[in-house]
Design a protein around this motif. Structure first.
Motif, PDB file in Angstrom:
ATOM      1  N   MET A   1       0.846  -1.188   0.000  1.00 37.69           N
ATOM      2  CA  MET A   1       0.000   0.000   0.000  1.00 37.69           C
ATOM      3  C   MET A   1       0.884   1.242   0.000  1.00 37.69           C
ATOM      4  O   MET A   1       1.914   1.283   0.660  1.00 37.69           O
ATOM      5  CB  MET A   1      -0.926   0.012   1.215  1.00 37.69           C
ATOM      6  CG  MET A   1      -1.649   1.339   1.421  1.00 37.69           C
ATOM      7  SD  MET A   1      -2.725   1.370   2.867  1.00 37.69           S
ATOM      8  CE  MET A   1      -4.311   1.143   2.065  1.00 37.69           C
ATOM      9  N   ARG A   2       0.432   2.257  -0.730  1.00 36.79           N
ATOM     10  CA  ARG A   2       1.103   3.556  -0.725  1.00 36.79           C
ATOM     11  C   ARG A   2       0.182   4.562  -0.047  1.00 36.79           C
ATOM     12  O   ARG A   2      -1.011   4.627  -0.357  1.00 36.79           O
ATOM     13  CB  ARG A   2       1.437   4.012  -2.140  1.00 36.79           C
ATOM     14  CG  ARG A   2       1.907   5.464  -2.213  1.00 36.79           C
ATOM     15  CD  ARG A   2       2.423   5.855  -3.568  1.00 36.79           C
ATOM     16  NE  ARG A   2       2.717   7.283  -3.620  1.00 36.79           N
ATOM     17  CZ  ARG A   2       3.516   7.877  -4.504  1.00 36.79           C
ATOM     18  NH1 ARG A   2       4.107   7.139  -5.436  1.00 36.79           N
ATOM     19  NH2 ARG A   2       3.723   9.174  -4.473  1.00 36.79           N
ATOM     20  N   ILE A   3       0.753   5.358   0.876  1.00 34.03           N
ATOM     21  CA  ILE A   3      -0.006   6.403   1.544  1.00 34.03           C
ATOM     22  C   ILE A   3       0.722   7.727   1.375  1.00 34.03           C
ATOM     23  O   ILE A   3       1.874   7.875   1.801  1.00 34.03           O
ATOM     24  CB  ILE A   3      -0.201   6.107   3.044  1.00 34.03           C
ATOM     25  CG1 ILE A   3      -0.928   4.782   3.242  1.00 34.03           C
ATOM     26  CG2 ILE A   3      -0.958   7.244   3.720  1.00 34.03           C
ATOM     27  CD1 ILE A   3      -1.138   4.400   4.702  1.00 34.03           C
ATOM     28  N   ASP A   4       0.068   8.684   0.728  1.00 31.59           N
ATOM     29  CA  ASP A   4       0.577  10.044   0.591  1.00 31.59           C
ATOM     30  C   ASP A   4      -0.154  10.945   1.574  1.00 31.59           C
ATOM     31  O   ASP A   4      -1.373  10.825   1.749  1.00 31.59           O
ATOM     32  CB  ASP A   4       0.353  10.567  -0.830  1.00 31.59           C
ATOM     33  CG  ASP A   4       1.218   9.861  -1.855  1.00 31.59           C
ATOM     34  OD1 ASP A   4       2.336  10.338  -2.110  1.00 31.59           O
ATOM     35  OD2 ASP A   4       0.777   8.838  -2.411  1.00 31.59           O
ATOM     36  N   GLU A  32       4.268   2.112   1.922  1.00 35.37           N
ATOM     37  CA  GLU A  32       5.177   3.218   1.613  1.00 35.37           C
ATOM     38  C   GLU A  32       4.512   4.511   2.054  1.00 35.37           C
ATOM     39  O   GLU A  32       3.342   4.746   1.748  1.00 35.37           O
ATOM     40  CB  GLU A  32       5.451   3.300   0.114  1.00 35.37           C
ATOM     41  CG  GLU A  32       6.203   2.142  -0.490  1.00 35.37           C
ATOM     42  CD  GLU A  32       6.377   2.330  -1.987  1.00 35.37           C
ATOM     43  OE1 GLU A  32       7.509   2.605  -2.430  1.00 35.37           O
ATOM     44  OE2 GLU A  32       5.363   2.229  -2.708  1.00 35.37           O
ATOM     45  N   ASP A  78       1.904   7.784  -9.567  1.00 33.00           N
ATOM     46  CA  ASP A  78       1.845   6.330  -9.382  1.00 33.00           C
ATOM     47  C   ASP A  78       0.682   5.811 -10.213  1.00 33.00           C
ATOM     48  O   ASP A  78      -0.369   6.459 -10.270  1.00 33.00           O
ATOM     49  CB  ASP A  78       1.635   6.004  -7.894  1.00 33.00           C
ATOM     50  CG  ASP A  78       1.833   4.531  -7.579  1.00 33.00           C
ATOM     51  OD1 ASP A  78       0.993   3.714  -8.027  1.00 33.00           O
ATOM     52  OD2 ASP A  78       2.798   4.193  -6.885  1.00 33.00           O
ATOM     53  N   ARG A  80      -1.333   3.553  -9.609  1.00 35.80           N
ATOM     54  CA  ARG A  80      -2.481   3.243  -8.761  1.00 35.80           C
ATOM     55  C   ARG A  80      -3.259   4.522  -8.459  1.00 35.80           C
ATOM     56  O   ARG A  80      -2.701   5.495  -7.974  1.00 35.80           O
ATOM     57  CB  ARG A  80      -2.025   2.582  -7.459  1.00 35.80           C
ATOM     58  CG  ARG A  80      -1.411   1.214  -7.629  1.00 35.80           C
ATOM     59  CD  ARG A  80      -0.734   0.748  -6.346  1.00 35.80           C
ATOM     60  NE  ARG A  80       0.458   1.532  -6.045  1.00 35.80           N
ATOM     61  CZ  ARG A  80       1.265   1.294  -5.013  1.00 35.80           C
ATOM     62  NH1 ARG A  80       0.986   0.305  -4.180  1.00 35.80           N
ATOM     63  NH2 ARG A  80       2.335   2.042  -4.818  1.00 35.80           N
ATOM     64  N   PRO A  82      -5.264   7.060  -6.444  1.00 33.97           N
ATOM     65  CA  PRO A  82      -5.396   7.231  -4.997  1.00 33.97           C
ATOM     66  C   PRO A  82      -6.847   7.420  -4.564  1.00 33.97           C
ATOM     67  O   PRO A  82      -7.652   8.016  -5.284  1.00 33.97           O
ATOM     68  CB  PRO A  82      -4.587   8.505  -4.731  1.00 33.97           C
ATOM     69  CG  PRO A  82      -4.712   9.298  -5.993  1.00 33.97           C
ATOM     70  CD  PRO A  82      -4.719   8.264  -7.101  1.00 33.97           C
ATOM     71  N   LYS A 105      -7.686  -0.578   0.294  1.00 36.28           N
ATOM     72  CA  LYS A 105      -7.319   0.240  -0.863  1.00 36.28           C
ATOM     73  C   LYS A 105      -5.850   0.010  -1.223  1.00 36.28           C
ATOM     74  O   LYS A 105      -5.020  -0.302  -0.369  1.00 36.28           O
ATOM     75  CB  LYS A 105      -7.531   1.724  -0.554  1.00 36.28           C
ATOM     76  CG  LYS A 105      -8.931   2.095  -0.083  1.00 36.28           C
ATOM     77  CD  LYS A 105      -9.969   1.930  -1.170  1.00 36.28           C
ATOM     78  CE  LYS A 105     -11.335   2.394  -0.690  1.00 36.28           C
ATOM     79  NZ  LYS A 105     -12.401   2.146  -1.692  1.00 36.28           N
ATOM     80  N   ASP A 106      -5.532   0.208  -2.484  1.00 36.81           N
ATOM     81  CA  ASP A 106      -4.139   0.094  -2.915  1.00 36.81           C
ATOM     82  C   ASP A 106      -3.339   1.338  -2.555  1.00 36.81           C
ATOM     83  O   ASP A 106      -2.126   1.269  -2.348  1.00 36.81           O
ATOM     84  CB  ASP A 106      -4.061  -0.105  -4.436  1.00 36.81           C
ATOM     85  CG  ASP A 106      -4.550  -1.467  -4.867  1.00 36.81           C
ATOM     86  OD1 ASP A 106      -4.383  -2.429  -4.085  1.00 36.81           O
ATOM     87  OD2 ASP A 106      -5.118  -1.574  -5.967  1.00 36.81           O
ATOM     88  N   ARG A 107      -4.064   2.467  -2.477  1.00 35.64           N
ATOM     89  CA  ARG A 107      -3.356   3.729  -2.260  1.00 35.64           C
ATOM     90  C   ARG A 107      -4.283   4.744  -1.611  1.00 35.64           C
ATOM     91  O   ARG A 107      -5.448   4.883  -2.006  1.00 35.64           O
ATOM     92  CB  ARG A 107      -2.851   4.265  -3.600  1.00 35.64           C
ATOM     93  CG  ARG A 107      -1.979   5.499  -3.481  1.00 35.64           C
ATOM     94  CD  ARG A 107      -1.526   5.974  -4.843  1.00 35.64           C
ATOM     95  NE  ARG A 107      -0.832   7.236  -4.723  1.00 35.64           N
ATOM     96  CZ  ARG A 107      -0.639   8.094  -5.724  1.00 35.64           C
ATOM     97  NH1 ARG A 107      -1.085   7.796  -6.939  1.00 35.64           N
ATOM     98  NH2 ARG A 107      -0.012   9.233  -5.527  1.00 35.64           N
ATOM     99  N   LEU A 109      -4.506   8.917  -0.314  1.00 42.35           N
ATOM    100  CA  LEU A 109      -3.946  10.269  -0.356  1.00 42.35           C
ATOM    101  C   LEU A 109      -4.721  11.086   0.666  1.00 42.35           C
ATOM    102  O   LEU A 109      -5.923  11.322   0.507  1.00 42.35           O
ATOM    103  CB  LEU A 109      -4.085  10.871  -1.752  1.00 42.35           C
ATOM    104  CG  LEU A 109      -3.776  12.360  -1.937  1.00 42.35           C
ATOM    105  CD1 LEU A 109      -2.424  12.721  -1.344  1.00 42.35           C
ATOM    106  CD2 LEU A 109      -3.838  12.727  -3.415  1.00 42.35           C
TER     107      LEU A 109
END
Length: 253
Positions: A1-4, A32, A78, A80, A82, A105-107, A109
């Motif tokens: 998972m990506r978190i912004d 991330e 990315d 993916r 958000p 979720k995959d990502r 924001l």
């Protein structure tokens, strides 16, 4: 998972995201984290992110331009797509069910609100507004940290024991049962004998009933949506009734 995360105070996230379980989650590649300064997307020499509200009134309002630019830029960073979250007192209340939805979720924001709020037009680019409670904070950074912590611990491979996430408070729709560790006796207080019995079936049954009992005593509102058998619901009702009777007797005395 990506978190912004987008904030005007990005520096306050470093010690939180780099320590304890969140740091371990990153080291294991489960998640991330990318923290961004909203001022990156301003276009004036003062790097302005807020302005006075039209129509007058107290406080300042976060301008739409930097937030729009941030979301559009980061969305393209990315492949993916958000899921965009705005921390906001008016949002959906964060609970375990919502945490599980976000964790799938995959990502993510996360936009950290500030001041008197954001320009209303920003809501056009937000998928969900989230509140962590009915109280006022100075900004959305602390709610963002709460969201990140709750979501990260549900990512595969983060917790040493996957059962931990399944058995803790709210995962059953109930508060967690009482926990004990060594010593078995401490200052005249003994661990319940059933926990020392080695009978896993009876222990599981005891824990289930104790979770129901604790929920009935501390958060009876949760029982309305908890998945209970008829017998378990009757047990909870007895606990509540007995407690009410005890309270009445105390006041009478």
């Amino acid at each position: 998972m990506r978190i912004d995360i987008v904030s005007i105070f990005p520096e306050i996230f470093e010690p939180v995201l780099g320590g304890s379980m969140l740091g371990i989650a990153q080291d294991r590649g489960a998640v991330e984290f990318f923290v961004h300064d909203l001022r990156t997307w301003t276009d004036d020499k003062h790097r302005t992110t807020d302005d006075y509200p039209f129509g007058g009134g107290p406080g300042m309002v976060m301008k739409p331009e930097p937030l729009f630019r941030a979301v559009r830029t980061l969305a393209a960073a990315d492949p993916r797509q958000p899921f965009v979250v705005l921390t906001c007192p008016q949002g959906r209340r964060l609970d375990q069910r919502l945490v599980e939805e976000l964790a799938a979720k995959d990502r993510l924001l996360i936009l950290c609100g500030r001041y008197e709020g954001v320009d209303e037009r920003v809501r056009d680019i937000v998928d969900l507004e989230i509140s962590i409670g009915d109280y006022v904070l100075t900004g959305g950074e602390l709610p963002a940290m709460v969201i990140v912590d709750a979501v990260t611990r549900l990512q595969p491979g983060v917790l040493a024991s996957p059962a931990s996430a399944q058995e803790e408070s709210f995962s059953w729709g109930l508060l967690e049962y009482p926990q004990y560790t060594r010593p078995a006796s401490f200052e005249g207080r003994d661990v319940p004998e059933i926990l020392l019995s080695g009978d896993h079936k009876r222990i599981a049954e005891w824990r289930r009933l104790e979770a129901i009992r604790r929920t009935a005593l501390r958060r009876p509102d949760l029982l309305q949506t908890a998945s209970l058998t008829d017998e378990e619901r009757a047990f909870a009702e007895r606990v509540i009734a007995e407690t009410a009777q005890d309270d009445e007797e105390i006041h009478r005395d």
